[in-house]
Design a protein around this motif. Structure first.
Motif, PDB file in Angstrom:
ATOM      1  N   LEU A 171      -6.669   7.232  -0.052  1.00  0.00           N
ATOM      2  CA  LEU A 171      -6.128   8.634  -0.402  1.00  0.00           C
ATOM      3  C   LEU A 171      -7.113   9.669   0.091  1.00  0.00           C
ATOM      4  O   LEU A 171      -7.135  10.565  -0.662  1.00  0.00           O
ATOM      5  CB  LEU A 171      -5.564   8.581  -1.818  1.00  0.00           C
ATOM      6  CG  LEU A 171      -4.738   7.706  -2.215  1.00  0.00           C
ATOM      7  CD1 LEU A 171      -4.392   7.419  -3.893  1.00  0.00           C
ATOM      8  CD2 LEU A 171      -3.396   7.707  -1.336  1.00  0.00           C
ATOM      9  N   SER A 204       0.856  -1.189   0.009  1.00  0.00           N
ATOM     10  CA  SER A 204      -0.095   0.078  -0.078  1.00  0.00           C
ATOM     11  C   SER A 204       0.878   1.134   0.062  1.00  0.00           C
ATOM     12  O   SER A 204       0.575   2.109  -0.653  1.00  0.00           O
ATOM     13  CB  SER A 204      -0.947   0.140   1.376  1.00  0.00           C
ATOM     14  OG  SER A 204      -1.709   1.097   1.201  1.00  0.00           O
ATOM     15  N   ALA A 205       1.957   1.231   0.852  1.00  0.00           N
ATOM     16  CA  ALA A 205       2.658   2.549   1.036  1.00  0.00           C
ATOM     17  C   ALA A 205       3.466   2.749  -0.310  1.00  0.00           C
ATOM     18  O   ALA A 205       3.904   3.751  -0.659  1.00  0.00           O
ATOM     19  CB  ALA A 205       3.729   2.295   2.141  1.00  0.00           C
ATOM     20  N   SER A 209      -1.871   8.172  -6.049  1.00  0.00           N
ATOM     21  CA  SER A 209      -2.339   9.609  -5.990  1.00  0.00           C
ATOM     22  C   SER A 209      -2.498  10.531  -7.244  1.00  0.00           C
ATOM     23  O   SER A 209      -3.152  11.286  -7.506  1.00  0.00           O
ATOM     24  CB  SER A 209      -1.329  10.462  -4.954  1.00  0.00           C
ATOM     25  OG  SER A 209      -1.322   9.842  -3.710  1.00  0.00           O
ATOM     26  N   LYS A 238      -5.049  -0.506  -4.419  1.00  0.00           N
ATOM     27  CA  LYS A 238      -5.327   0.116  -3.271  1.00  0.00           C
ATOM     28  C   LYS A 238      -6.664  -0.219  -2.671  1.00  0.00           C
ATOM     29  O   LYS A 238      -6.898  -0.572  -1.729  1.00  0.00           O
ATOM     30  CB  LYS A 238      -5.044   1.777  -3.427  1.00  0.00           C
ATOM     31  CG  LYS A 238      -3.850   2.152  -3.332  1.00  0.00           C
ATOM     32  CD  LYS A 238      -3.342   2.586  -1.788  1.00  0.00           C
ATOM     33  CE  LYS A 238      -2.266   3.566  -1.896  1.00  0.00           C
ATOM     34  NZ  LYS A 238      -2.153   3.735  -0.443  1.00  0.00           N
ATOM     35  N   THR A 257       1.604   4.366  -3.079  1.00  0.00           N
ATOM     36  CA  THR A 257       0.617   5.476  -2.535  1.00  0.00           C
ATOM     37  C   THR A 257       1.009   6.662  -3.701  1.00  0.00           C
ATOM     38  O   THR A 257       0.099   7.553  -4.277  1.00  0.00           O
ATOM     39  CB  THR A 257       0.931   6.055  -1.394  1.00  0.00           C
ATOM     40  OG1 THR A 257       0.400   5.268  -0.710  1.00  0.00           O
ATOM     41  CG2 THR A 257       0.433   7.527  -0.858  1.00  0.00           C
TER      42      THR A 257
END
Length: 710
Positions: free
Chosen positions: A614, A330-331, A338, A581, A334
Motif C-alpha cells: 500500500l 491481495s486484492a 488500508s 499483505k 486491500t
C-alpha cells in the motif's frame, strides 16, 4: 506403601477411564484420578509391559538395536528391489512388481520410524546419536533406490500395460513412475548425471545461504534510554559492551522484542535496517546462482521453470494458478489493510508527532493498539488453561465432531514416564481406529517444537495368502512446562492453539483409511496436509468451545469469561489483512524469481514492496532477498502453501461448522469420511469439492476478516 489389593484396584480404574466426558465440574475427577495414578505408578513393581495390538512400532530400543534394525531394513529392502528388478519386462504383473513394493513400504514404515523417532524424544545421548545415524543410513539407501533404473523399467513396463486394478492402485503406480522420473530416470545417462550434479549444487548453495545467516554475529549498541519500553527482564538477558551499552544482536528473538516493544522510533528503525542488511551482497550472489541452477535443473526434467517443477505435485498444479490465487487474496484484502494502516499511522502521529510511518513501525503500533482496545492480559488468560482440562476438552470436541472416542492404555512400553498412550475408537461401532502417544512435557534432549510424527501408517498389505490391515499410530510431541508443587501445568493461549492444531493432525492420521502407506497418515499433498490442523484451531476462538476447555486453575468449575472469549476472537483478526499483505509480498517474490529468468532481485523486491504494501517503501539500504531463508531451502516456490491451506480451512469452517453449529456431528462425520479417510489416495481438489459441494473459495477467508477485523 499401598497394598497389592489397592494397587490392583487403582490399575483397574486407570484401564477403565475414558477422558472424553470430563469437562467443567467433572474435570475435578480427572485431576484426582491423575494424581492417584501418578502415585500408583511411582510405587508399582516392575513387570513386563504389554504390546499395543496391531502396532509394529518398537519403543525403547537400545543404540545397538536401532542400528541393527536399520541395517536389517536396508537388507530386506534391497532384496525386494532386486527381486522386482529381476522380473523380465514381458512378464511383469501387479503381483510380482507393484504389490511387493507396496507391501514393503507398509511393513517397513513403522520399522523405519522405530529407528528414527528416538532422536526426537530419547533422554539417552547414545540412543539419539544412534537414531540419527540410522536415519542417515536409511536415507542413503532410499536415495540409492530412487536411482535404480532396473526397478523403474519394471514399474514403467507394468504401467504401460494399463491393467489398473482400482483407482487407488492406479494412483499409486503413477506416483511410483512420477517419483522416478522426477529423479531423471526417463532421461539419457548423460542428462541424468547432469540432473544429479545440479541437485548437489542446489543443496550446496542452499546450505551456504542458510549458513551465512547462521554465522552472522552482527550486533548494535544501545543505551538504556534508547531501549525504553523493553522489560527489565529482557534487558538483563543482554550482554553489555565496555561503554556499558547493551548489545542487541540480529537474532530473531532480539529483533522481534525491539520492533514490538521499544518506544524509540529511531532504535526500531536502526534494528530493522540492520536486520534487512544481513549478508548483503554475499547472499544476494548465492541466491542468484541458486535460482539459476534451479531453473536449469527443472528444465532438464521437462518443466518450463523451477516454480512449475515445485508446484506440480501440489494442489495448485501450476505456478500461474499460484499467482492467480495470491493476486486474488491481495486484492481482496486491500480495503481492509488500508483501513488498518491508516489506524496505525494515526497512532504513530499521536505518539511521535508528524513522522513518516515505516514497516519498522508495524509491530510496535499493532501491539499498542491491542493494549488500548482489547482487555486481554495473557498472563491472566493462562490461569484458565490447566493441561488436563485442555486435553479432556479437545477429546470431547473431537468425540462430538468426528464420532471418535479416546481411552488411555496403561502398562505399555514407553520411552519416558511422562509419555501417555491412547487408543482411538469409533464411537458408534467401537472399532479400534488407531493409537497415539502423547509426549507433552519439556525435558533435556527432547525435540524443541510441537509436532505430530507418524509412527505407523494405515495400509493393507499381503502376508502369504491373507491380507493384513495396518492401523495408524501417531506421536504428538509438545513442550509444556511440567507442574511443580504449588504451580500447576498451565498453557499459554498460544500453546492451546498450537496443541489444537497438532491434535488436528492426530485426528487426520488415525482417521485415514488409505490402502497404501504412501497415501496414509500425513503423506498427503503439502498444500493439503495443514488443513485439518488449521481447521481445528477455530475451536480455540469460539465461546462455547473455549468454555469447554477452560477453568480457573484454583476452581476449574469457573470457565473463562464471555468478554475474554469475544476479545480473543477480535484479537485473532486484528490487523490480519496488513499482516497477510506482508506475507503475500514474500510469496509473490518467491514465485516470480522461480518462474522468470534473469530477474533483478533487488529492484523486483522494491517494486513489489511498494505495490503490495500500500505504498510503504522498502527500508533504504536493505535487501530482504539476502536474508529470506525460505527462498533458499525447504519452501522454494512454495511459500504460498501456508496461506493456501489456511484459506481452504476457513472455507470449510465457515460453510460447514460456524453457520450450522460448531459441534455439528453430521458435518464432522462428513469431513472424517470424505476428507480424512481418503488421505492422499484421491486428488485434494476433488476431495474438498466433494465435501463442500463446490470448488473451494477465498470468500470466507476474506469475509471473516472484514467481519471481525477493525
Amino acid at each position: 506403601m499401598e497394598s497389592e489389593e489397592n494397587r490392583e484396584k487403582m490399575s483397574k480404574q486407570k484401564r477403565d477411564r475414558n477422558l472424553l466426558a470430563f469437562t467443567g465440574a467433572a474435570a475435578i475427577a480427572v485431576l484426582a484420578v491423575n494424581f492417584a495414578i501418578a502415585a500408583f505408578n511411582a510405587g508399582r513393581k516392575k513387570h513386563k509391559k504389554k504390546d499395543l495390538r496391531g502396532s509394529n512400532v518398537q519403543v525403547n530400543l537400545s543404540a545397538s538395536e536401532i542400528l541393527k534394525l536399520a541395517d536389517g531394513i536396508i537388507v530386506k529392502s534391497k532384496l525386494v528391489h532386486d527381486a522386482v528388478a529381476s522380473v523380465p519386462l514381458e512378464k511383469v504383473t501387479y503381483m510380482n512388481v507393484i504389490a511387493p513394493l507396496a507391501d514393503l513400504e507398509a511393513e517397513q514404515f513403522p520399522q523405519v520410524q522405530s529407528c528414527v523417532f528416538p532422536k526426537l524424544v530419547s533422554s539417552l545421548t547414545d540412543v539419539r546419536k544412534a537414531s540419527a545415524e540410522a536415519e542417515r543410513r536409511i536415507d542413503a539407501h532410499v536415495l540409492s533406490c530412487s536411482k535404480r533404473e532396473d526397478v523403474y523399467r519394471a514399474i514403467k513396463a507394468y504401467a504401460s500395460k494399463g491393467e489398473w486394478i482400482g483407482p487407488e492402485a492406479k494412483r499409486y503406480i503413477q506416483a511410483l513412475v512420477r517419483d522416478f522420473e522426477r529423479n531423471g530416470l526417463n532421461l539419457t545417462v548423460t542428462k541424468r548425471e547432469e540432473v544429479q550434479r545440479l541437485r548437489a549444487q542446489i543443496d550446496e548453495l542452499s546450505l551456504q545461504y542458510v549458513q551465512n545467516l547462521n554465522d552472522d554475529n552482527t550486533f548494535l549498541l544501545f543505551s538504556e534510554a534508547e531501549l525504553v519500553g523493553l522489560p527489565l527482564e529482557f534487558l538483563k538477558t543482554l550482554d553489555k559492551a565496555e561503554n556499558v551499552k547493551f548489545k542487541v544482536t540480529l537474532k530473531s528473538h532480539h529483533v522481534a522484542a525491539v520492533l514490538e516493544l521499544c518506544k524509540v522510533g529511531r532504535t526500531r528503525r536502526l534494528v530493522a535496517v540492520a536486520y534487512g542488511k544481513r549478508c548483503g551482497d554475499l547472499n544476494l550472489s548465492v541466491l542468484e546462482r541458486l535460482v539459476e541452477t534451479r531453473h536449469k535443473f527443472a528444465r532438464l526434467l521437462g518443466y518450463s521453470n523451477y516454480a512449475d517443477y515445485a508446484v506440480n505435485l501440489r494442489m495448485a498444479k501450476t505456478s500461474s494458478k499460484v499467482f492467480e490465487f495470491l493476486e486474488e487474496i491481495s486484492a481482496s484484502l486491500t480495503d481492509l489493510a488500508s483501513k488498518e494502516l491508516m489506524m496505525l499511522k494515526d497512532l504513530k502521529n499521536k505518539e511521535e508527532g508528524d513522522l513518516p510511518f515505516g514497516v519498522e513501525d508495524m509491530l510496535y503500533y499493532i501491539k499498542r493498539f491491542e493494549e488500548q482496545q482489547f482487555d486481554l492480559d495473557f498472563g491472566d488468560v493462562k490461569q484458565y488453561f490447566p493441561v488436563d482440562l485442555v486435553l479432556s476438552g479437545v477429546f470431547k470436541i473431537c468425540q462430538d465432531l468426528f464420532g471418535i472416542t479416546f481411552k488411555e492404555v496403561v502398562d505399555v512400553e514407553v520411552w519416558h514416564n511422562d509419555v501417555r498412550v491412547f487408543s482411538v475408537f469409533d464411537l458408534s461401532s467401537n472399532e479400534l481406529l488407531g493409537y497415539f502417544y502423547l509426549d507433552m512435557y519439556k525435558r533435556e534432549g527432547k525435540y524443541g517444537h510441537t509436532c505430530v510424527v507418524s509412527l505407523q501408517n494405515s495400509a493393507v498389505s499381503s502376508t502369504g495368502d491373507k491380507q493384513v490391515t495396518m492401523i495408524p499410530v501417531a506421536l504428538l510431541i509438545s513442550q509444556i512446562q511440567k507442574d511443580i508443587v504449588g504451580h500447576p501445568s498451565l498453557l499459554r493461549f498460544s500453546e492451546v492453539v498450537s496443541f489444537f492444531h497438532e491434535f488436528g493432525h492426530v485426528v487426520q492420521h488415525v482417521c485415514n483409511r488409505a490402502s497404501f502407506a504412501k497415501f496414509s497418515g500425513l503423506c498427503v499433498d503439502p498444500d493439503f496436509v495443514e488443513i485439518p490442523g488449521q481447521l481445528l484451531e477455530n475451536w480455540c476462538y469460539e465461546s462455547f468451545s473455549l468454555k469447554l476447555i477452560s477453568g480457573f486453575h484454583k476452581d476449574i468449575t469457573k470457565p473463562i469469561k464471555d468478554e475474554v472469549c469475544k476479545s480473543l476472537k477480535r484479537w485473532r483478526y486484528a490487523f490480519s489483512a496488513l499482516k497477510l499483505k506482508q506475507e503475500v509480498l514474500y510469496c509473490i517474490f518467491d514465485q516470480i524469481i522461480h518462474s522468470v529468468d534473469n530477474v533483478d532481485i533487488v529492484e523486483l523486491f522494491k517494486h513489489l514492496h511498494s505495490k503490495v504494501m500500500l505504498g510503504l517503501p522498502m527500508l533504504e539500504g536493505t535487501n530482504p532477498a539476502s536474508c529470506f531463508p525460505r527462498s533458499a531451502i525447504g519452501f522454494e516456490a512454495a511459500c504460498y502453501s501456508h496461506i493456501w491451506s489456511e484459506v481452504f480451512a476457513a472455507d470449510i469452517f465457515a460453510s460447514k461448522f460456524r453457520d450450522d453449529g460448531i459441534l455439528n456431528q453430521y458435518a464432522g462425520m462428513q469431513f472424517r469420511n470424505k476428507v480424512l479417510a481418503p488421505g492422499g489416495s484421491k486428488d485434494p481438489i476433488e476431495i474438498l469439492s466433494d465435501f463442500l459441494g463446490r470448488e473451494p473459495s477465498v470468500k470466507a477467508f476474506v469475509n471473516i476478516r472484514s467481519e471481525y477485523g477493525l
